[in-house]
Scaffold this active site. Structure first.
Site, PDB file in Angstrom:
ATOM      1  N   CYS A  88       0.845  -1.186   0.000  1.00 34.38           N
ATOM      2  CA  CYS A  88       0.000   0.000   0.000  1.00 34.38           C
ATOM      3  C   CYS A  88       0.887   1.245   0.000  1.00 34.38           C
ATOM      4  O   CYS A  88       1.829   1.345   0.789  1.00 34.38           O
ATOM      5  CB  CYS A  88      -0.894  -0.024   1.234  1.00 34.38           C
ATOM      6  SG  CYS A  88      -1.795   1.517   1.518  1.00 34.38           S
ATOM      7  N   GLU A  89       0.592   2.183  -0.882  1.00 33.37           N
ATOM      8  CA  GLU A  89       1.431   3.372  -0.978  1.00 33.37           C
ATOM      9  C   GLU A  89       1.249   4.331   0.189  1.00 33.37           C
ATOM     10  O   GLU A  89       2.058   5.243   0.380  1.00 33.37           O
ATOM     11  CB  GLU A  89       1.166   4.111  -2.295  1.00 33.37           C
ATOM     12  CG  GLU A  89      -0.210   4.726  -2.418  1.00 33.37           C
ATOM     13  CD  GLU A  89      -0.418   5.408  -3.761  1.00 33.37           C
ATOM     14  OE1 GLU A  89      -1.157   6.399  -3.793  1.00 33.37           O
ATOM     15  OE2 GLU A  89       0.136   4.945  -4.775  1.00 33.37           O
ATOM     16  N   HIS A  90       0.217   4.139   0.989  1.00 36.28           N
ATOM     17  CA  HIS A  90      -0.037   5.057   2.101  1.00 36.28           C
ATOM     18  C   HIS A  90       0.821   4.743   3.318  1.00 36.28           C
ATOM     19  O   HIS A  90       1.296   5.653   4.000  1.00 36.28           O
ATOM     20  CB  HIS A  90      -1.516   5.016   2.488  1.00 36.28           C
ATOM     21  CG  HIS A  90      -2.417   5.443   1.373  1.00 36.28           C
ATOM     22  ND1 HIS A  90      -3.655   4.874   1.150  1.00 36.28           N
ATOM     23  CD2 HIS A  90      -2.254   6.372   0.391  1.00 36.28           C
ATOM     24  CE1 HIS A  90      -4.215   5.441   0.093  1.00 36.28           C
ATOM     25  NE2 HIS A  90      -3.388   6.349  -0.378  1.00 36.28           N
ATOM     26  N   HIS A  91       0.995   3.462   3.628  1.00 36.55           N
ATOM     27  CA  HIS A  91       1.770   3.074   4.814  1.00 36.55           C
ATOM     28  C   HIS A  91       2.917   2.115   4.485  1.00 36.55           C
ATOM     29  O   HIS A  91       3.658   1.718   5.379  1.00 36.55           O
ATOM     30  CB  HIS A  91       0.858   2.399   5.853  1.00 36.55           C
ATOM     31  CG  HIS A  91      -0.249   3.275   6.350  1.00 36.55           C
ATOM     32  ND1 HIS A  91      -1.525   3.236   5.827  1.00 36.55           N
ATOM     33  CD2 HIS A  91      -0.265   4.237   7.309  1.00 36.55           C
ATOM     34  CE1 HIS A  91      -2.283   4.113   6.446  1.00 36.55           C
ATOM     35  NE2 HIS A  91      -1.549   4.732   7.346  1.00 36.55           N
ATOM     36  N   GLN A 129      -5.450  -0.573  -4.181  1.00 33.93           N
ATOM     37  CA  GLN A 129      -6.142  -1.680  -4.856  1.00 33.93           C
ATOM     38  C   GLN A 129      -6.963  -1.189  -6.045  1.00 33.93           C
ATOM     39  O   GLN A 129      -7.049  -1.870  -7.070  1.00 33.93           O
ATOM     40  CB  GLN A 129      -7.031  -2.432  -3.864  1.00 33.93           C
ATOM     41  CG  GLN A 129      -7.688  -3.675  -4.467  1.00 33.93           C
ATOM     42  CD  GLN A 129      -8.456  -4.478  -3.437  1.00 33.93           C
ATOM     43  OE1 GLN A 129      -8.101  -4.482  -2.258  1.00 33.93           O
ATOM     44  NE2 GLN A 129      -9.491  -5.163  -3.858  1.00 33.93           N
ATOM     45  N   HIS A 157      -5.906  -6.010   3.734  1.00 34.63           N
ATOM     46  CA  HIS A 157      -4.926  -4.932   3.850  1.00 34.63           C
ATOM     47  C   HIS A 157      -4.386  -4.876   5.273  1.00 34.63           C
ATOM     48  O   HIS A 157      -5.133  -4.686   6.229  1.00 34.63           O
ATOM     49  CB  HIS A 157      -5.590  -3.597   3.488  1.00 34.63           C
ATOM     50  CG  HIS A 157      -5.980  -3.495   2.053  1.00 34.63           C
ATOM     51  ND1 HIS A 157      -5.360  -2.636   1.174  1.00 34.63           N
ATOM     52  CD2 HIS A 157      -6.912  -4.164   1.318  1.00 34.63           C
ATOM     53  CE1 HIS A 157      -5.902  -2.757  -0.036  1.00 34.63           C
ATOM     54  NE2 HIS A 157      -6.847  -3.678   0.035  1.00 34.63           N
TER      55      HIS A 157
END
Length: 199
Positions: A88-91, A129, A157
């Site tokens: 995941c690019e956020h975390h 996703q 996730h």
């Protein structure tokens, strides 16, 4: 002597830079980077992150073009339960699950192994996703130019499971449809087939 060997090749300057970055991260969270179990972790992590994001350096359309064949088959082709692992690019925490992909040929088919390889290329990038689903769909649609393409991804996730809301059993489903799969009857046939166990 073995007739086959697999090896990974890494850009050494990049690996060295990432190794130092991971050493700084470990030190920053209070780890002793001279401890026996940790001493090689920065290098392992540097290689791991390069592998897990290696899709940025690969051309998924070229993968499809390398194994496209003229063929008169014009019914649905489904490859389901394709395992996928992404970050995941956020975390930068993993999300993982399965992709189900179908296409209806229009004079050309593609080698079956190439579809999972395309999934891997897009999954081995920092992703969400929703974009992953769209990337796979558009790659197949634009390169193979079939009568229709369908993609469904089901994933869990770790950013929802390990932190944040900490919900252990939630699954996220995304889908995309082009061409003949935009017709409800074709879409329903695909959805029925990916949800059934054919004996």
């Amino acid at each position: 002597m073995a007739s086959y060997r697999f090896f990974e090749e890494y850009d050494q300057p990049v690996t060295d830079k990432l190794k130092q970055d991971f050493s700084n991260i470990l030190t920053g969270v209070g780890e002793d980077i001279t401890r026996e179990g940790i001493v090689k972790t920065p290098e392992r992590a540097a290689k791991a992150i390069q592998f897990l994001t290696s899709g940025h350096c690969q051309d998924p359309e070229e993968i499809l073009r390398s194994a496209m064949f003229e063929e008169g088959y014009n019914d649905m082709v489904i490859i389901k339960d394709i395992e996928l692992y992404s970050l995941c690019e956020h975390h930068m925490l993993p999300f993982f699950g399965k992709a189900h992909i179908a296409y209806i040929p229009d004079g050309r088919i593609v080698g079956l192994s190439k579809i999972p390889r395309v999934v891997d290329v897009f999954a081995r990038r920092l992703q969400v996703q929703e974009r992953l689903t769209h990337d796979i769909l558009e790659c197949i649609n634009n390169t193979l130019k079939p009568k229709g393409v369908a993609v469904v991804i089901e994933a869990s996730h770790m950013c929802m499971m390990m932190r944040g809301v900490q919900k252990q059993n939630s699954v996220t489903t995304t889908s995309g449809f082009r061409g003949q799969f935009e017709k409800i009857e074709t879409r329903n046939e695909f959805l029925k087939l990916i949800s059934s166990d054919l004996a």
